[in-house]
Design a protein around this motif. Structure first.
Motif, PDB file in Angstrom:
ATOM      1  N   TYR A   1      -6.290  26.484  60.545  1.00  0.00           N
ATOM      2  CA  TYR A   1      -5.704  26.515  59.204  1.00  0.00           C
ATOM      3  C   TYR A   1      -5.031  27.867  58.983  1.00  0.00           C
TER       4      TYR A   1
ATOM      5  N   THR B   1       1.202  18.530  56.314  1.00  0.00           N
ATOM      6  CA  THR B   1       0.953  19.740  55.525  1.00  0.00           C
ATOM      7  C   THR B   1       2.202  20.600  55.401  1.00  0.00           C
TER       8      THR B   1
ATOM      9  N   ASN C   1       0.099  26.338  52.762  1.00  0.00           N
ATOM     10  CA  ASN C   1      -1.104  26.085  53.555  1.00  0.00           C
ATOM     11  C   ASN C   1      -0.785  25.005  54.573  1.00  0.00           C
ATOM     12  N   ILE C   2      -0.767  25.397  55.851  1.00  0.00           N
ATOM     13  CA  ILE C   2      -0.412  24.461  56.908  1.00  0.00           C
ATOM     14  C   ILE C   2      -1.571  24.335  57.890  1.00  0.00           C
ATOM     15  N   THR C   3      -1.581  23.225  58.610  1.00  0.00           N
ATOM     16  CA  THR C   3      -2.593  22.964  59.632  1.00  0.00           C
ATOM     17  C   THR C   3      -1.911  22.962  60.991  1.00  0.00           C
TER      18      THR C   3
END
Length: 520
Positions: A202, A154, A184-186
């Motif tokens: 998230y 991500t 948008n990163i996890t």
């Protein structure tokens, strides 16, 4: 009563248990309904009926958590759906049971304090700037420590880093809002004691804009001015765009550059609505004098600090019709009639190409005529038969000519070099020779034939003389010579010679062993 053990990881809507009340009736009289009438699991479980088996099905309505509650007790009633009023005095037609559900502990992955984290950072932030923090914990009783990492699927460009112990997210590279306004990163949280247990959180990181892009033309304008244009005539309306996104929107200001402000051809009017109008200042534009004008326009935005850029508007002079629609804008249109037309130029080019093709064909034909002085593979040199009409003297004639002359003729050759071009074929008449001593006649005859072969393009390989002075390797019938017959005690039978015909009769008589072939 019933008791069931259920793991806390069981998903919502899963079946926990099946219960059934016994009824001696059959058919519609045995149809029942189930309901939870009491207990501490009213909102966690529900019960329904299986129409086929008349069983009560208990399912989960909410997630179970061993750490929050380890067991539930339910009071469930089963009752007939259809009761005959004549037998109400026999009732009630229902029964109650107790169901106890034990929740079992399961090693669960870490859980984040929020399902979604929202963070903001300026695109001017330096590398290493702290953006925010995430937090997760182990929900099990062991409360194992948690380590954090970013799912790089991500964050392929690796714009961000996270501290493995604290969960602090920082910038790892320079950011550009115009390239990607939201990331948008996890974030992954793993138990230290059991890394296989992984929780996911998230994070949405919004990039705040700064004024780092100058305004520019909204499009590539194709501006034209008619030769009969009047002063003050509008020839183009322009607008600008900016990749930045200021909070209060864009505001652009247009003007001519300092070197173009005093030109006598065009002027610019700012419309105060993020557009500007280009107008003519004179009339009498002529393509043959100047076919293209370049007008530099200065555009400034309202950012802080403000940015500006200079964009060049290209204006072409055209011949227009009565409605002001451009017809021809090429200055070459005035030069072309005085010279050659387009059709004439095409005709000349076609003629030149035709001549080139003809020249190539002629050269090719000439090269084909000049064949190399070698034999074709399909030509058989055995077709070339030379007749001399001379009969030799046989093996006994040893003084008719000198064999040394046949084996070494190089001593008599003239010191003439071989010509590279094909000479004309000459047919030499056979000369008559007188009797000359020392075998000169035969040598001159061979030399004349050699020179004749040199100038003959159809002759065998050039500058070579083939001497055939080899008798051969013998025959299948072996030697018929009688030279060794006297000294040999061979008892070979030659009677078969008489079967070879009249030509071998003499030999059959000499070597045969029959009574008619004896001789002394």
């Amino acid at each position: 009563s019933y008791q069931y053990n259920v793991p806390e990881s069981l998903p919502v809507a899963s079946v926990v248990a099946r219960i059934k009340a016994a009824d001696a009736d059959v058919g519609p009289n045995a149809e029942m309904e189930y309901k939870i009438v009491d207990g501490d699991g009213l909102g966690v479980f529900k019960v329904s009926v299986d129409k086929d088996t008349q069983e009560g099905i208990i399912t989960i309505q909410k997630e179970l958590d061993f750490e929050a509650k380890t067991s539930y007790t339910l009071r469930i009633e089963a009752a007939n759906m259809h009761v005959d009023p004549r037998f109400l005095s026999l009732g009630p037609f229902s029964d109650m049971t107790t169901v106890k559900i034990i929740v079992e502990d399961v090693d669960e992955p870490p859980v984040f304090t929020s399902r979604l984290y929202s963070m903001v950072v300026s695109e001017a932030a330096k590398v290493g700037t702290i953006i925010g923090t995430v937090a997760a914990h182990d929900p099990d009783a062991s409360n194992s420590p948690v380590r954090y990492s970013i799912d790089r699927n991500t964050d392929l460009e690796r714009y961000f880093n996270i501290d493995a112990n604290s969960g602090v997210i920082t910038t790892a590279k320079s950011l550009d809002r115009e390239t990607n306004p939201v990331h948008n990163i996890t974030v992954l949280a793993m138990e230290s004691q059991n890394p296989a247990q992984i929780g996911r959180g998230y994070v949405a990181i919004t990039i705040l804009d700064i004024n780092d892009n100058a305004p520019e033309f909204a499009m590539e304008y194709e501006t034209t001015v008619c030769e009969n244009a009047q002063p003050g005539q509008v020839i183009q309306k322009i607008s600008a765009i900016d990749k930045d996104d200021p909070p209060n929107g864009h505001q652009f200001y247009f003007s001519l550059t300092a070197e173009a402000a005093n030109n006598h051809n065009f002027t610019l009017q700012d419309n105060k609505d993020n557009t500007a109008t280009v107008l003519t200042k004179r009339n009498g534009f002529r393509r043959q004098e100047q076919s293209v004008f370049y007008l530099p326009i200065f555009i400034v935005d309202s950012g802080s600090p403000s940015l500006s850029s200079t964009n060049t508007l290209t204006i072409r002079v055209c011949d227009c019709d009565a409605d002001g629609i451009a017809q021809t804008c090429n200055a070459e249109a005035y030069i072309l009639p005085a010279g050659l037309s387009t059709g004439a130029l095409i005709a000349i080019l076609a003629c030149v190409l035709t001549l080139l093709v003809l020249v190539l064909l002629i050269v090719t034909m000439r090269r084909r005529k000049k064949e190399p002085l070698i034999f074709d593979e399909e030509r058989d040199i055995r077709e070339n038969i030379v007749r001399y009409d001379d009969e030799g003297g046989g093996e006994e004639d040893t003084e008719a000519f000198d064999m040394a002359a046949l084996r070494n003729l190089n001593i008599m050759r003239d010191t003439k070099t071989r010509r590279d071009v094909t000479p004309e074929i000459q047919f030499l008449s056979r000369p008559t020779f007188k009797s000359i001593p020392d075998n000169v006649i035969f040598r001159e005859f061979i030399w004349e034939r050699l020179k004749e072969a040199d100038v003959d393009p159809c002759a065998p390989p050039y500058d070579s003389l083939q001497t055939y002075a080899f008798e051969g390797n013998g025959s299948v019938a072996e030697s018929l010579s009688s030279l060794d017959s006297i000294s040999s005690n061979s008892d070979q039978n030659y009677d078969y010679l008489s079967d070879w015909g009249p030509r071998f009769k003499r030999l059959a008589d000499m070597y045969g062993t029959g009574p008619d072939c004896l001789y002394s």
